[in-house]
Design a protein around this motif. Structure first.
Motif, PDB file in Angstrom:
ATOM      1  N   ALA A 103       2.345   9.780  -5.488  1.00 33.01           N
ATOM      2  CA  ALA A 103       3.703   9.932  -4.953  1.00 33.01           C
ATOM      3  C   ALA A 103       3.901  11.387  -4.564  1.00 33.01           C
ATOM      4  O   ALA A 103       3.428  12.300  -5.268  1.00 33.01           O
ATOM      5  N   HIS A 104       4.593  11.619  -3.444  1.00 34.47           N
ATOM      6  CA  HIS A 104       4.780  12.995  -2.993  1.00 34.47           C
ATOM      7  C   HIS A 104       6.076  13.117  -2.215  1.00 34.47           C
ATOM      8  O   HIS A 104       6.645  12.132  -1.741  1.00 34.47           O
ATOM      9  N   GLY A 105       6.533  14.345  -2.076  1.00 31.42           N
ATOM     10  CA  GLY A 105       7.761  14.607  -1.335  1.00 31.42           C
ATOM     11  C   GLY A 105       7.643  14.170   0.111  1.00 31.42           C
ATOM     12  O   GLY A 105       6.570  14.278   0.714  1.00 31.42           O
ATOM     13  N   VAL A 106       8.733  13.706   0.680  1.00 36.16           N
ATOM     14  CA  VAL A 106       8.698  13.163   2.038  1.00 36.16           C
ATOM     15  C   VAL A 106       8.612  14.259   3.090  1.00 36.16           C
ATOM     16  O   VAL A 106       8.524  13.955   4.281  1.00 36.16           O
ATOM     17  N   GLY A 107       8.580  15.517   2.676  1.00 39.29           N
ATOM     18  CA  GLY A 107       8.416  16.590   3.639  1.00 39.29           C
ATOM     19  C   GLY A 107       7.001  16.678   4.165  1.00 39.29           C
ATOM     20  O   GLY A 107       6.718  17.433   5.096  1.00 39.29           O
ATOM     21  N   THR A 108       6.051  15.884   3.626  1.00 35.89           N
ATOM     22  CA  THR A 108       4.668  15.933   4.074  1.00 35.89           C
ATOM     23  C   THR A 108       4.544  15.514   5.529  1.00 35.89           C
ATOM     24  O   THR A 108       5.126  14.528   5.945  1.00 35.89           O
ATOM     25  N   ARG A 109       3.761  16.251   6.303  1.00 33.18           N
ATOM     26  CA  ARG A 109       3.496  15.906   7.699  1.00 33.18           C
ATOM     27  C   ARG A 109       1.999  15.839   7.943  1.00 33.18           C
ATOM     28  O   ARG A 109       1.263  16.510   7.277  1.00 33.18           O
ATOM     29  N   ARG A 120       0.813  -1.215   0.000  1.00 32.44           N
ATOM     30  CA  ARG A 120       0.000   0.000   0.000  1.00 32.44           C
ATOM     31  C   ARG A 120       0.845   1.263   0.000  1.00 32.44           C
ATOM     32  O   ARG A 120       0.392   2.316  -0.446  1.00 32.44           O
ATOM     33  N   THR A 121       2.056   1.179   0.523  1.00 34.27           N
ATOM     34  CA  THR A 121       2.899   2.370   0.594  1.00 34.27           C
ATOM     35  C   THR A 121       4.366   1.976   0.577  1.00 34.27           C
ATOM     36  O   THR A 121       4.726   0.827   0.879  1.00 34.27           O
ATOM     37  N   GLY A 122       5.208   2.917   0.225  1.00 36.22           N
ATOM     38  CA  GLY A 122       6.642   2.654   0.173  1.00 36.22           C
ATOM     39  C   GLY A 122       7.402   3.937  -0.106  1.00 36.22           C
ATOM     40  O   GLY A 122       6.825   5.031  -0.167  1.00 36.22           O
ATOM     41  N   ARG A 123       8.712   3.805  -0.278  1.00 42.47           N
ATOM     42  CA  ARG A 123       9.573   4.956  -0.553  1.00 42.47           C
ATOM     43  C   ARG A 123      10.407   4.690  -1.788  1.00 42.47           C
ATOM     44  O   ARG A 123      10.809   3.557  -2.059  1.00 42.47           O
ATOM     45  N   TRP A 124      10.664   5.745  -2.528  1.00 37.55           N
ATOM     46  CA  TRP A 124      11.602   5.677  -3.649  1.00 37.55           C
ATOM     47  C   TRP A 124      12.264   7.043  -3.760  1.00 37.55           C
ATOM     48  O   TRP A 124      11.581   8.073  -3.802  1.00 37.55           O
ATOM     49  N   ALA A 125      13.590   7.034  -3.802  1.00 37.62           N
ATOM     50  CA  ALA A 125      14.356   8.284  -3.865  1.00 37.62           C
ATOM     51  C   ALA A 125      13.882   9.204  -2.734  1.00 37.62           C
ATOM     52  O   ALA A 125      13.862   8.802  -1.583  1.00 37.62           O
ATOM     53  N   ASP A 126      13.484  10.424  -3.074  1.00 36.94           N
ATOM     54  CA  ASP A 126      13.036  11.383  -2.060  1.00 36.94           C
ATOM     55  C   ASP A 126      11.515  11.432  -1.965  1.00 36.94           C
ATOM     56  O   ASP A 126      10.950  12.427  -1.491  1.00 36.94           O
ATOM     57  N   LEU A 127      10.863  10.379  -2.414  1.00 40.32           N
ATOM     58  CA  LEU A 127       9.407  10.373  -2.466  1.00 40.32           C
ATOM     59  C   LEU A 127       8.825   9.262  -1.601  1.00 40.32           C
ATOM     60  O   LEU A 127       9.448   8.220  -1.410  1.00 40.32           O
ATOM     61  N   ARG A 128       7.637   9.494  -1.106  1.00 37.89           N
ATOM     62  CA  ARG A 128       6.818   8.446  -0.520  1.00 37.89           C
ATOM     63  C   ARG A 128       5.669   8.182  -1.494  1.00 37.89           C
ATOM     64  O   ARG A 128       5.103   9.111  -2.054  1.00 37.89           O
TER      65      ARG A 128
END
Length: 231
Positions: A225-231, A202-210
Motif C-alpha cells: 500500500a502506498h500514497g496516491v501521490g505516486t506517478r 489485484r489493486t484498489g483504493r482505501w482512504a488516501d492509499l492505493r
C-alpha cells in the motif's frame, strides 16, 4: 466521469513492473510507479549474506528463529535501498517509531516497510510517499476471523472456494489490510480487519492509499500500500 483511457492509465500506474535482479538471484524486485519499490524473497535465499552489525544488535535479545527472520527482512531492505538509492542508503541505520514502524533517520524523505512470515520476507521503500508491505503464508482460517475481516459478500465468495483456495484468498485479503495500516503507521490500532477488500482483486483504493496485490509476481500472498501521490 472516468473515461476508459483514464482507467487504462491508472491501471498501468498500479501494475507492478519487474526490475532487474542483478546479482541477487532468487529475489523478486518490482517497481510500482516511479516512487515505490518492493522486494520479496525466501529467507533461505538471503542466509549467506552477512547481516549488518547494527541489525545484529537490534535483534540480539530474540531467540534464533525470530532473530534469523528479522535479520533476513532487514538484509532484504538494505539490498533494495542499495539498488535504488546507492550504497550509502543501504548502510544507513534503520530505527523504529514507538508504533514499531521502521524508518531511516538519515533519509527522512524515504519511507520503508518490512514484513516476515514463516520463512518469507518482504521489504518496500517509498520516495516521498507512505508505504506498507505485508507477506502472509496461507494457514487455515477460522470462521470467526472471516466474519471479522470480510464483508458478507466477500465471505460468501470465499465460502464457495475449496478450503485451500479459500485460505489462500483470505491471505491475499489480509495482506492488503495489513499493508494499509502499516502505510498509515497505525498498525493493529488502525483496525485492519475493518478495511474493505474485495476477493480476487489485484489493486484498489482505501482512504488516501492505493494498494496492489503482487499476484503473479510473488508465490506467497504479498501486498503493498502506498500514497496516491505516486506517478
Amino acid at each position: 466521469m472516468v473515461t476508459a483511457r483514464q482507467r487504462a492509465v491508472l491501471a498501468s500506474r498500479a501494475r507492478p513492473r519487474r526490475a532487474s535482479t542483478g546479482r541477487y538471484g532468487g529475489v523478486v524486485r518490482l517497481w510500482l510507479g516511479t516512487r515505490v519499490r518492493v522486494a520479496v524473497a525466501e529467507q533461505r535465499v538471503l542466509a549467506h549474506l552477512p547481516p549488518s552489525p547494527s541489525d545484529l544488535a537490534r535483534v540480539a535479545d530474540l531467540s534464533a528463529g525470530p532473530r534469523a527472520e528479522r535479520l533476513a527482512a532487514r538484509t532484504l531492505l538494505r539490498m533494495l535501498l542499495a539498488a535504488e538509492l546507492g550504497g550509502k542508503a543501504g548502510a544507513a541505520p534503520i530505527a523504529a517509531h514507538d508504533s514499531g514502524q521502521p524508518h531511516l533517520p538519515e533519509w527522512p524523505e524515504v519511507t520503508v516497510s518490512l514484513s516476515h512470515e514463516a520463512g518469507m520476507v518482504a521489504a518496500a521503500l517509498g520516495r516521498g510517499v507512505p508505504v506498507g508491505v505485508d507477506v502472509q503464508v496461507p494457514v487455515p482460517v477460522p470462521s470467526a476471523l472471516l466474519r471479522r475481516c470480510c464483508a458478507p459478500a466477500v465471505r460468501a465468495a470465499l465460502d464457495r472456494l475449496p478450503e485451500p483456495a479459500r485460505d489462500r484468498e483470505f491471505a491475499w485479503i489480509w495482506t492488503v489490510q495489513e499493508a494499509c495500516v502499516k502505510a498509515t503507521g497505525a498498525g493493529l490500532t488502525g483496525r485492519p480487519w475493518a478495511i474493505p477488500v474485495p476477493a480476487g482483486r489485484r489493486t484498489g483504493r482505501w482512504a488516501d492509499l492505493r494498494w496492489v496485490s503482487l499476484r503473479g509476481y510473488s508465490r506467497v500472498p504479498t501486498s503493498v500500500a502506498h500514497g496516491v501521490g505516486t506517478r
